[in-house]
Design a protein around this motif. Structure first.
Motif, PDB file in Angstrom:
ATOM      1  N   LYS A 282       0.837  -1.196   0.000  1.00 21.63           N
ATOM      2  CA  LYS A 282       0.000   0.000   0.000  1.00 21.63           C
ATOM      3  C   LYS A 282       0.870   1.243   0.000  1.00 21.63           C
ATOM      4  O   LYS A 282       2.043   1.204   0.421  1.00 21.63           O
ATOM      5  N   ASP A 283       0.296   2.365  -0.445  1.00 20.52           N
ATOM      6  CA  ASP A 283       1.040   3.619  -0.490  1.00 20.52           C
ATOM      7  C   ASP A 283       1.063   4.336   0.863  1.00 20.52           C
ATOM      8  O   ASP A 283       1.625   5.418   0.980  1.00 20.52           O
ATOM      9  N   ASP A 284       0.455   3.721   1.875  1.00 25.98           N
ATOM     10  CA  ASP A 284       0.377   4.343   3.207  1.00 25.98           C
ATOM     11  C   ASP A 284       1.692   4.097   3.958  1.00 25.98           C
ATOM     12  O   ASP A 284       1.824   3.169   4.768  1.00 25.98           O
ATOM     13  N   TYR A 285       2.696   4.929   3.656  1.00 25.08           N
ATOM     14  CA  TYR A 285       4.004   4.777   4.283  1.00 25.08           C
ATOM     15  C   TYR A 285       4.671   6.155   4.345  1.00 25.08           C
ATOM     16  O   TYR A 285       4.214   7.116   3.728  1.00 25.08           O
ATOM     17  N   ARG A 286       5.778   6.203   5.104  1.00 23.38           N
ATOM     18  CA  ARG A 286       6.613   7.408   5.135  1.00 23.38           C
ATOM     19  C   ARG A 286       8.068   6.979   5.139  1.00 23.38           C
ATOM     20  O   ARG A 286       8.405   5.888   5.611  1.00 23.38           O
ATOM     21  N   GLN A 287       8.911   7.829   4.574  1.00 26.04           N
ATOM     22  CA  GLN A 287      10.340   7.526   4.547  1.00 26.04           C
ATOM     23  C   GLN A 287      10.959   8.073   5.828  1.00 26.04           C
ATOM     24  O   GLN A 287      11.003   9.277   6.048  1.00 26.04           O
ATOM     25  N   SER A 288      11.467   7.168   6.650  1.00 29.87           N
ATOM     26  CA  SER A 288      12.046   7.578   7.944  1.00 29.87           C
ATOM     27  C   SER A 288      13.538   7.816   7.849  1.00 29.87           C
ATOM     28  O   SER A 288      14.117   8.454   8.749  1.00 29.87           O
ATOM     29  N   SER A 289      14.175   7.321   6.800  1.00 30.31           N
ATOM     30  CA  SER A 289      15.609   7.565   6.630  1.00 30.31           C
ATOM     31  C   SER A 289      15.958   7.376   5.168  1.00 30.31           C
ATOM     32  O   SER A 289      15.421   6.484   4.499  1.00 30.31           O
ATOM     33  N   GLY A 290      16.870   8.231   4.684  1.00 31.33           N
ATOM     34  CA  GLY A 290      17.223   8.185   3.281  1.00 31.33           C
ATOM     35  C   GLY A 290      18.512   7.441   3.004  1.00 31.33           C
ATOM     36  O   GLY A 290      19.137   6.869   3.911  1.00 31.33           O
ATOM     37  N   PHE A 291      18.924   7.499   1.720  1.00 28.56           N
ATOM     38  CA  PHE A 291      20.122   6.813   1.268  1.00 28.56           C
ATOM     39  C   PHE A 291      21.328   7.740   1.422  1.00 28.56           C
ATOM     40  O   PHE A 291      21.236   8.939   1.189  1.00 28.56           O
ATOM     41  N   GLY A 292      22.466   7.141   1.833  1.00 26.47           N
ATOM     42  CA  GLY A 292      23.710   7.905   1.879  1.00 26.47           C
ATOM     43  C   GLY A 292      24.168   8.199   3.298  1.00 26.47           C
ATOM     44  O   GLY A 292      23.867   7.456   4.246  1.00 26.47           O
ATOM     45  N   ARG A 293      24.879   9.316   3.460  1.00 29.27           N
ATOM     46  CA  ARG A 293      25.466   9.672   4.761  1.00 29.27           C
ATOM     47  C   ARG A 293      24.375  10.133   5.724  1.00 29.27           C
ATOM     48  O   ARG A 293      23.507  10.902   5.372  1.00 29.27           O
ATOM     49  N   ARG A 294      24.436   9.626   6.950  1.00 34.75           N
ATOM     50  CA  ARG A 294      23.477  10.008   7.980  1.00 34.75           C
ATOM     51  C   ARG A 294      24.102   9.785   9.359  1.00 34.75           C
ATOM     52  O   ARG A 294      25.130   9.104   9.492  1.00 34.75           O
ATOM     53  N   VAL A 295      23.466  10.290  10.373  1.00 35.12           N
ATOM     54  CA  VAL A 295      23.893  10.048  11.770  1.00 35.12           C
ATOM     55  C   VAL A 295      23.320   8.708  12.192  1.00 35.12           C
ATOM     56  O   VAL A 295      22.104   8.484  12.129  1.00 35.12           O
ATOM     57  N   ASP A 296      24.198   7.800  12.625  1.00 36.74           N
ATOM     58  CA  ASP A 296      23.773   6.460  13.018  1.00 36.74           C
ATOM     59  C   ASP A 296      22.849   6.544  14.232  1.00 36.74           C
ATOM     60  O   ASP A 296      23.184   7.217  15.226  1.00 36.74           O
ATOM     61  N   PRO A 297      21.652   5.895  14.201  1.00 37.61           N
ATOM     62  CA  PRO A 297      20.699   6.016  15.316  1.00 37.61           C
ATOM     63  C   PRO A 297      21.167   5.334  16.602  1.00 37.61           C
ATOM     64  O   PRO A 297      20.637   5.640  17.687  1.00 37.61           O
ATOM     65  N   PHE A 298      22.147   4.440  16.525  1.00 32.42           N
ATOM     66  CA  PHE A 298      22.625   3.750  17.722  1.00 32.42           C
ATOM     67  C   PHE A 298      23.879   4.404  18.294  1.00 32.42           C
ATOM     68  O   PHE A 298      24.016   4.539  19.505  1.00 32.42           O
ATOM     69  N   ARG A 299      24.800   4.825  17.434  1.00 32.43           N
ATOM     70  CA  ARG A 299      26.066   5.385  17.907  1.00 32.43           C
ATOM     71  C   ARG A 299      26.079   6.898  17.905  1.00 32.43           C
ATOM     72  O   ARG A 299      26.923   7.504  18.551  1.00 32.43           O
ATOM     73  N   GLY A 300      25.205   7.532  17.141  1.00 30.60           N
ATOM     74  CA  GLY A 300      25.164   8.985  17.111  1.00 30.60           C
ATOM     75  C   GLY A 300      26.298   9.614  16.339  1.00 30.60           C
ATOM     76  O   GLY A 300      26.573  10.808  16.516  1.00 30.60           O
ATOM     77  N   VAL A 301      26.964   8.849  15.486  1.00 29.87           N
ATOM     78  CA  VAL A 301      28.059   9.378  14.677  1.00 29.87           C
ATOM     79  C   VAL A 301      27.690   9.223  13.189  1.00 29.87           C
ATOM     80  O   VAL A 301      26.784   8.474  12.835  1.00 29.87           O
ATOM     81  N   LEU A 302      28.440   9.940  12.338  1.00 32.96           N
ATOM     82  CA  LEU A 302      28.152   9.921  10.916  1.00 32.96           C
ATOM     83  C   LEU A 302      28.493   8.550  10.326  1.00 32.96           C
ATOM     84  O   LEU A 302      29.548   7.998  10.614  1.00 32.96           O
ATOM     85  N   GLY A 303      27.566   8.017   9.483  1.00 32.59           N
ATOM     86  CA  GLY A 303      27.788   6.726   8.851  1.00 32.59           C
ATOM     87  C   GLY A 303      27.136   6.713   7.456  1.00 32.59           C
ATOM     88  O   GLY A 303      26.576   7.718   6.984  1.00 32.59           O
ATOM     89  N   PHE A 304      27.219   5.561   6.804  1.00 27.87           N
ATOM     90  CA  PHE A 304      26.650   5.425   5.462  1.00 27.87           C
ATOM     91  C   PHE A 304      25.470   4.462   5.531  1.00 27.87           C
ATOM     92  O   PHE A 304      25.589   3.353   6.059  1.00 27.87           O
TER      93      PHE A 304
END
Length: 412
Positions: A282-304
């Motif tokens: 179904k189209d009932d969704y949201r994007q919670s995180s994108g592709f590429g560099r981001r802050v890791d949700p567990f370590r809090g540091v920049l990751g891919f």
């Protein structure tokens, strides 16, 4: 004296007429004298008299019969002569009809040659060549003494030639218009498909070469196993290298269009094989995180981040984004319950953090088929789907494929 001479002349004239009447009367008297027919039977003799009147009637009857017979014979001969003349005319008409049929048969062949050879339909020299061939086929009925005489005698044939040549020109014009429309449509479709591939970020040339290589491999495979789709192998032994019988008419006449059509087919195969559909039912969704560099949700540091995270309602069904075969289905460390679907041309889609897997390795799946249930297994902070697109085992942005899929929907 004069009166006496006149009287002597009258007496001589009367005497001459009397003598003439006497002679005529004597002639008919001797001709129509009384006659009898003697009939002898059983030693008896009978006389059957014929009167002068009866003889006269009989003579008239005989004369009438002779006249009638002569008239009938003359009428029959005259009628027979008319019939013979008409038969001769019919034979001439039949011969002329056969000649005309032969000439129009030759005309049809010549006009087909004109159309196939692309000669100018209004070329007078071409018409004269046709006329010369008619003359060679029937030199007695078609002498080429002068153009004026030829045009006058065979005006009907030349009018027919002109009519058919006009039709050839109309067909050529319609053909040119149709080919122009096909070229325009083909070029437009090629550009649209190239734009779809460009939105994915993958090199279009590489994919086209891969598609061509795949087609060659399939042809070699069919040849190796001795069967072609829809064609049973020969019962007796046959073989040898394949040599094409010759290029197609389209390839000879419209080289650019021919290769554009091949390119269109190749691009269509590529685009229809790309994983462009949404991996959720179904189209009932949201994007919670994108592709590429981001802050890791567990370590809090920049990751891919090698994919995109799509969060849908709890228990959402995960579907295959295109046809393919299951390459992996099971537990894989940080991905948790994970599925890899292998697609054409080196593409793989990956579905992670599933709460439930509904397929097995090696299974063939179709676009839109449910393969799992969204979850939060592995290295996950909550219920969502981790979705990746990999090309030759290298992660590329899935968001580009989803956008390309939306674009395909708009052009369809």
């Amino acid at each position: 004296m004069a009166k006496q001479s006149m009287r002597r002349s009258v007496r001589k004239s009367n005497k001459a007429r009397t003598v003439a009447r006497s002679g005529i009367k004597g002639f008919f008297g001797r001709l129509l004298c009384k006659r009898s027919v003697i009939i002898i039977s059983d030693h008896k003799t009978q006389h059957l008299p014929f009167s002068s009147g009866f003889q006269a009637l009989l003579g008239l009857a005989v004369t009438g019969f002779v006249v009638w017979a002569s008239f009938s014979s003359g009428s029959y001969l005259a009628a027979q002569k008319i019939i013979d003349e008409k038969e001769q005319k019919l034979a001439g008409f039949a011969q002329e009809n056969a000649r005309v049929v032969a000439e129009f048969s030759l005309l049809k062949q010549d006009l087909m040659k004109l159309a196939d050879g692309g000669k100018a339909a209004a070329n007078p020299q071409a018409v004269k060549e046709i006329a010369a061939q008619y003359s060679a086929a029937n030199p007695v009925s078609m002498p080429l003494t002068a153009d004026a005489e030829l045009a006058s005698k065979y005006n009907v044939v030349f009018n027919r030639i002109q009519l058919l040549e006009n039709k050839v020109r109309d067909l050529q014009s319609n053909h040119d218009t149709m080919m122009a429309d096909i070229r325009a449509t083909t070029g437009g479709k090629i550009k649209e498909l190239e734009r779809v591939i460009a939105r994915t970020g993958v090199n279009s040339g590489l994919l086209q070469r891969a598609a061509e290589a795949k087609r060659e491999q399939e042809e070699q495979r069919r040849e190796r196993y001795g069967r072609i789709e829809g064609h049973a192998p020969a019962a007796d032994g046959q073989g040898g290298p394949f040599t094409p019988a010759g290029s197609s008419l389209l390839q000879e006449k419209e080289t650019e269009l021919y290769f554009n059509l091949r390119k269109l087919v190749t691009l269509h195969d590529v685009v229809t094989s790309l994983p462009l559909d949404l991996p959720l039912a179904k189209d009932d969704y949201r994007q919670s995180s994108g592709f590429g560099r981001r802050v890791d949700p567990f370590r809090g540091v920049l990751g891919f981040h090698a994919g995109v995270d799509l969060a849908a309602p709890h228990g959402a069904r995960v579907v295959a984004s295109n046809d393919g075969r299951i390459g992996f289905a099971g537990w894989k460390t940080a991905y948790g319950n994970m599925i890899d679907v292998k697609h054409e041309y080196g593409f793989t889609t990956r579905y992670g953090h599933l709460s439930k897997i509904l397929v097995r390795p090696g299974q063939v799946v179709k676009k839109g088929q449910v393969i799992g249930i969204q979850g939060s297994t592995g290295r996950s902070t909550g219920d969502h789907l981790h979705y990746e697109v990999r090309y030759n085992d290298r992660a590329i942005n899935p968001g580009n494929f989803l956008k390309a899929g939306e674009y395909v929907k708009t052009i369809d």
